[in-house]
Design an enzyme around this catalytic site. Structure first.
Site, mmCIF file in Angstrom:
data_model
loop_
_atom_site.group_PDB
_atom_site.id
_atom_site.type_symbol
_atom_site.label_atom_id
_atom_site.label_comp_id
_atom_site.label_asym_id
_atom_site.label_seq_id
_atom_site.Cartn_x
_atom_site.Cartn_y
_atom_site.Cartn_z
ATOM 1 N N GLY A 88 6.241 8.204 -4.137
ATOM 2 C CA GLY A 88 6.918 7.327 -5.078
ATOM 3 C C GLY A 88 7.870 6.394 -4.353
ATOM 4 O O GLY A 88 7.739 6.138 -3.160
ATOM 5 N N ARG A 89 8.851 5.893 -5.083
ATOM 6 C CA ARG A 89 9.820 4.969 -4.506
ATOM 7 C C ARG A 89 10.911 5.702 -3.739
ATOM 8 O O ARG A 89 11.542 5.129 -2.847
ATOM 9 C CB ARG A 89 10.459 4.124 -5.613
ATOM 10 C CG ARG A 89 9.487 3.283 -6.404
ATOM 11 C CD ARG A 89 8.843 2.166 -5.592
ATOM 12 N NE ARG A 89 9.798 1.235 -5.049
ATOM 13 C CZ ARG A 89 10.268 0.173 -5.677
ATOM 14 N NH1 ARG A 89 9.857 -0.104 -6.885
ATOM 15 N NH2 ARG A 89 11.129 -0.615 -5.100
ATOM 16 N N GLU A 92 11.595 5.632 0.165
ATOM 17 C CA GLU A 92 12.143 4.409 0.765
ATOM 18 C C GLU A 92 13.622 4.573 1.108
ATOM 19 O O GLU A 92 14.073 4.108 2.145
ATOM 20 C CB GLU A 92 12.010 3.225 -0.203
ATOM 21 C CG GLU A 92 10.613 2.757 -0.429
ATOM 22 C CD GLU A 92 10.552 1.613 -1.439
ATOM 23 O OE1 GLU A 92 11.600 1.270 -2.048
ATOM 24 O OE2 GLU A 92 9.461 1.066 -1.630
ATOM 25 N N CYS A 118 1.433 10.820 -0.334
ATOM 26 C CA CYS A 118 1.627 9.408 -0.623
ATOM 27 C C CYS A 118 2.730 8.816 0.259
ATOM 28 O O CYS A 118 2.663 8.908 1.475
ATOM 29 C CB CYS A 118 1.907 9.244 -2.119
ATOM 30 S SG CYS A 118 1.580 7.604 -2.766
ATOM 31 N N HIS A 119 3.773 8.236 -0.341
ATOM 32 C CA HIS A 119 4.854 7.623 0.422
ATOM 33 C C HIS A 119 5.806 8.653 1.028
ATOM 34 O O HIS A 119 6.729 8.282 1.749
ATOM 35 C CB HIS A 119 5.622 6.636 -0.452
ATOM 36 C CG HIS A 119 4.872 5.377 -0.726
ATOM 37 N ND1 HIS A 119 3.861 5.306 -1.657
ATOM 38 C CD2 HIS A 119 4.969 4.146 -0.184
ATOM 39 C CE1 HIS A 119 3.365 4.084 -1.691
ATOM 40 N NE2 HIS A 119 4.024 3.348 -0.806
ATOM 41 N N TYR A 138 -0.384 7.213 1.473
ATOM 42 C CA TYR A 138 -0.880 6.047 0.769
ATOM 43 C C TYR A 138 -1.265 5.023 1.839
ATOM 44 O O TYR A 138 -0.535 4.837 2.824
ATOM 45 C CB TYR A 138 0.198 5.492 -0.180
ATOM 46 C CG TYR A 138 -0.343 4.397 -1.047
ATOM 47 C CD1 TYR A 138 -1.263 4.676 -2.049
ATOM 48 C CD2 TYR A 138 0.031 3.082 -0.842
ATOM 49 C CE1 TYR A 138 -1.784 3.663 -2.838
ATOM 50 C CE2 TYR A 138 -0.492 2.062 -1.628
ATOM 51 C CZ TYR A 138 -1.404 2.368 -2.615
ATOM 52 O OH TYR A 138 -1.947 1.365 -3.390
#
Length: 187
Positions: A88-89, A92, A118-119, A138
């Site tokens: 997800g975000r 980051e 993923c991320h 991802y």
């Protein structure tokens, strides 16, 4: 023997990649402590739903509200048998937190199972733990994995790859393979 898993998550974590492993691991007898920097047990994280709808990248919609069940400031990674890093975000900004990176490094130095999806690989790259390791993520994270010295695994979106005690996958459609491979690492 029951195993205790640390899940490091945060605001706008991917909904499925947080909720599904949290619930599935608990259903299989694992104790999962979900934490976020600067938050305590009972605090919440908003989630984001990433979907694959035929566009050049995923779409993003507001998801659920995920309630944390442990306090980040009280976490001692030595007390945990494994680590889960949802995507997800959140990765980051989580990758900018020195305490998060130190926790991640602990699991690799202690040779404990780690699952990232993923991320979530962005946290692994920032922690400097991918040198010489095979890692899926991802596809947009592939350059980061390679720059961190990892070998990016180009696998189907519903598959996962295990390299030693590291289990990675490209996105939430891989949950069955990803969680099965992760749980197999525990005696």
């Amino acid at each position: 023997m029951a195993h205790t898993i640390l899940m490091i998550t945060g605001d706008y974590t991917e909904d499925y990649e947080t909720m599904v492993p949290f619930q599935a691991l608990a259903a299989c007898g694992f104790t999962v402590h979900a934490v976020c920097p600067d938050k305590a047990a009972g605090d919440t994280c908003p989630t984001a739903i990433h979907d694959f709808e035929g566009d050049q990248t995923y779409s993003e919609k507001r998801g659920h509200t995920f309630t944390l069940n442990a306090t980040f400031a009280e976490v001692n990674p030595a007390d945990y048998d494994g680590l889960v890093l949802p995507g997800g975000r959140a990765p980051e900004y989580l990758r900018l937190n020195p305490a998060v990176l130190d926790m991640v490094r602990h699991f690799f130095e202690a040779d404990k199972p780690v699952a990232a999806i993923c991320h979530g690989a962005q946290i692994l790259t920032a922690a400097g733990v991918l040198d010489g390791r095979i890692c899926s993520a991802y596809p947009a994270c592939a350059p980061e994995v390679r720059r961190a010295g990892g070998q990016y695994a180009e696998i189907a979106v519903d598959d996962a790859v295990t390299d030693g005690k590291l289990v990675t996958a490209p996105a939430w459609p891989a949950h069955p393979a990803w969680l099965r491979q992760f749980m197999a690492l525990f005696p």
